[in-house]
Design a protein around this motif. Structure first.
Motif, short mmCIF file in Angstrom:
data_model
loop_
_atom_site.label_atom_id
_atom_site.label_comp_id
_atom_site.label_asym_id
_atom_site.label_seq_id
_atom_site.Cartn_x
_atom_site.Cartn_y
_atom_site.Cartn_z
N GLU A 190 -100.82 -63.72 -11.40
CA GLU A 190 -101.40 -63.70 -10.05
C GLU A 190 -102.46 -64.78 -9.88
O GLU A 190 -102.57 -65.39 -8.83
CB GLU A 190 -101.96 -62.30 -9.73
CG GLU A 190 -100.85 -61.27 -9.60
CD GLU A 190 -101.25 -60.02 -8.82
OE1 GLU A 190 -102.38 -59.95 -8.31
OE2 GLU A 190 -100.40 -59.11 -8.73
N ILE A 216 -101.86 -60.39 -14.91
CA ILE A 216 -103.15 -60.91 -14.46
C ILE A 216 -103.09 -62.44 -14.31
O ILE A 216 -103.45 -63.01 -13.27
CB ILE A 216 -104.26 -60.54 -15.48
CG1 ILE A 216 -104.45 -59.03 -15.52
CG2 ILE A 216 -105.57 -61.25 -15.14
CD1 ILE A 216 -105.22 -58.54 -16.74
N CYS A 267 -105.29 -56.49 -9.59
CA CYS A 267 -104.09 -57.25 -9.20
C CYS A 267 -103.41 -56.61 -7.99
O CYS A 267 -103.59 -55.43 -7.72
CB CYS A 267 -103.08 -57.29 -10.35
SG CYS A 267 -103.50 -58.42 -11.66
#
Ligand code: ADP
Ligand code: MG
Length: 617
Positions: free
Chosen positions: A466, A463, A591
């Protein structure tokens, strides 16, 4: 058939040999510095331009060369240092192969100026691609100056292979430091594009180390001394509490030559056993003197690997010498657990004044366990959030606003249809049942078709990775201003690396107010991290960069995001409440690539009802 074998012309042979000796500008510096030391210089100056790609110049005040020697020095296998094969077994010089100057002259524009003390005029020689361009008498100070310009000008493939200026400068600083550490009795300076990187006066080992690695180093060093028939050890190890996240400050010198030795490194680690935190590396600067007959330096062209006759004995001696020093300076743990180690006084210091006790920091502090923790509350936290989820918010989604689309669950279909951004605002009761934590390590969630087991650390890393990538490449992140600027100590090498990635770091929210020689001052940090974590995260990042030198802009950004994400992500062993668990689950499936961690490992596994059924057959 006719004969086909020919001898290679000299310039071709030299070019081939050059490939072994000269990999990059740093190799040129190493060879020229070693020649200057062999020439008994007391003062050595290094000047480089464009990371050595345009110019490397080394000026010494050593013995210089006569006219004939100056000509000869560029011939292959021309050396003044050994005369017969036996001499190889009693080497006291750095060089002996007689191929460095020939190799360098084969692949660059070289200018030599030299004068021995007892001659009035000096000699100047220009040579390009092994070809003598000019040779003149000249006025020159005693000693030798060699400029190497346009390295690899005639081998474009090699030139293209060179890394960015920052990376090449780093290699140069590494080589320079290694040589300078081994020879504190010589003064050294290094200039890059007109600015001074190092000015090291003549001194002793301890002071040289401190001059190179920064003022605070001195107090971190523990001396090591040992004198036996076959080995003399002197030098220093770093106190265990200052062990680093990178191997950057680990140096062995054998007879004043920097060497790499995984085996001896192991001996040092063995001495530190039980004293280090996981994944930290002790600093060491160890100078070993052995009989030149007992080693073979000849096994590698760059001469950084050597073979010892009696490796096992050296190992044992080194380990016990370091153990002894650590014990004597009272840095090894005390077995009596009741005793406060702050009260232990090493005998040398018996009569000194008592030190002020240090402030203890709780390393296991877990921000999730307390509702009233001191993390900043995120700007985007809505009033309907519980207090704990507000803290959660600020920790984990402060970089940009909430993802607009948390409902994008890709392949995985959840049992609850309302897996959206509003999940735990209105349906907290209901959703509380849909996940639980296993072993403080996994988040278990139910699917329509079975169950899902998520590795919490990997999921969170994905998480954050990204988000960071998005910030670095698309939109700059918001930064939190620090009340007081944060000053962090680094060595020069590390500061160079930070300069290299400064821009990307700024995109994530860092604000650097000053980059000095051995420290950086930070006035803003990403909203995702707390001030106390900054040092650890940066150190880790530098260590990751060091062990994985990226080739282009893209992979560097990637490495940065990976490293930061990994350091910032919630660790396994951390207790997560329900809101936190679900926050991870929701954000994970928003994601792009939820199933893999940034280092390509599985983030979750699923177990379908079918599979379960089979197990019960
Ligand atoms: P090696 O160092 O292995 O002998 P090099 O090619 O590096 O081979 O140098 C060849 C010779 O040139 C040396 O043996 C030395 O006699 C001479 N030489 C090189 N650099 C210097 C210098 N800075 N000062 C004096 N002599 C030098
Ligand atoms: Mg040499």
């Amino acid at each position: 058939m006719s004969d086909v074998i020919q001898l290679l012309p000299d310039h071709v042979a030299n070019q081939i040999a050059a490939g072994e000796v000269v990999q990059r500008p740093a190799s040129v510096i190493k060879e020229l510095l070693e020649n200057a030391i062999d020439a008994k210089a007391e003062q050595i100056q290094v000047v480089i331009k464009d990371a050595g790609k345009t110019l490397v110049q080394v000026v010494d005040d050593g013995v210089g060369m006569s006219l004939t020697d100056a000509r000869m020095s560029f011939e292959r296998h021309a050396t003044s240092k050994i005369k017969a094969a036996e001499d190889l077994f009693s080497l006291k010089t750095k060089g002996f192969r007689g191929e460095a100057l020939a190799s360098i002259a084969a692949i660059a524009h070289v200018e030599l100026k030299t004068r021995p003390e007892d001659e009035e005029v000096g000699t100047s020689i220009k040579i390009e691609g092994s070809e003598i361009i000019s040779q003149d008498a000249c006025v020159a100070p005693k000693g030798t100056s060699i400029s190497v310009k346009n390295l690899f000008y005639n081998i474009p493939a090699r030139r293209n292979f060179l890394k960015s200026d920052n990376v090449e400068t780093r290699h140069i600083i590494d080589e320079f430091q290694r040589v300078a550490l081994a020879h504190p009795q010589i003064s050294f300076s290094l200039f890059h594009n007109g600015s001074e990187l190092f000015q090291l006066p003549k001194t002793n080992h301890r002071q040289r180390i401190t001059n190179i690695f920064g003022g605070k180093t001195n107090e971190k060093l523990v001396p090591v001394e040992e004198d036996t028939d076959i080995l003399k050890i002197s030098g220093f190890v770093g106190k265990p509490e200052f062990a680093k996240k990178s191997r950057g400050e680990q140096f062995f010198f054998v007879n004043d030559r920097y060497i790499k030795s995984p085996y001896l490194n192991h001996a040092v680690n063995a001495a530190f056993e039980g004293l280090l935190k996981e994944k930290t590396y002790p600093s060491y600067f160890l100078f070993l003197q052995v009989d030149p007959k007992s080693i073979d330096i000849n096994i590698h062209p760059t001469k950084t690997e050597i073979k010892f006759d009696d490796e096992h004995a050296l190992y044992a001696m080194l380990r016990s010498a370091i153990k002894h020093s650590l014990g004597q300076f009272n840095v090894a743990p005390v077995l009596d657990f009741e005793r406060d180690s702050n009260l232990d006084t090493p005998y040398e210091y018996k009569n000194k004044e008592v030190e002020t006790p240090k402030i203890e920091v709780d390393q296991n502090f877990n921000p999730f366990q307390s509702e009233t923790n001191s993390y900043r509350s995120g700007a985007s936290a809505t009033s309907s959030y519980k207090k704990e989820s507000a803290a959660w918010e600020s920790l984990y989604s402060g970089m940009d606003n909430e993802p607009e689309d948390q409902g994008d669950l890709k392949q995985i279909e959840f049992e609850s249809e309302e897996v959206t951004g509003s999940l735990f605002q209105n349906k907290e009761e209901e959703s509380e049942k849909s996940t639980f934590q296993l072993h403080k390590k996994y988040i278990v969630s139910t699917l329509k078709s079975g169950i899902l087991v998520i590795d919490q650390h990997r999921a969170h890393t994905r998480i954050l990775y990204e988000e960071l990538l998005k910030n670095i490449t698309v939109t700059a992140a918001v930064s939190q201003q620090l009340l007081f600027p944060l000053k962090l100590q680094f060595n020069k090498h590390e500061v160079e690396m930070i300069k290299e990635i400064k821009e990307s770091l700024e995109q994530t929210g860092f604000v650097f107010s000053e980059l000095e020689e051995d420290s950086v001052e930070i006035t803003g940090i990403p909203t995702l991290i707390s001030e106390s974590e900054v040092g650890m995260l940066l150190e880790r990042l530098l260590s990751d960069m060091e062990h994985n030198i990226p080739d282009n802009g893209f992979s560097q950004t990637d490495l940065l995001a990976k490293s930061l994400a990994n350091g910032m992500a919630v660790k396994s062993g951390t207790l997560l409440n329900n809101t936190e668990q679900q926050h991870i689950v929701n954000r994970l499936f928003a994601c792009k690539e939820p199933s893999l961690s940034p280092s390509n490992r599985s983030v979750f596994v699923t177990l379908t009802v079918d599979e379960l059924d089979k197990k019960f057959m």
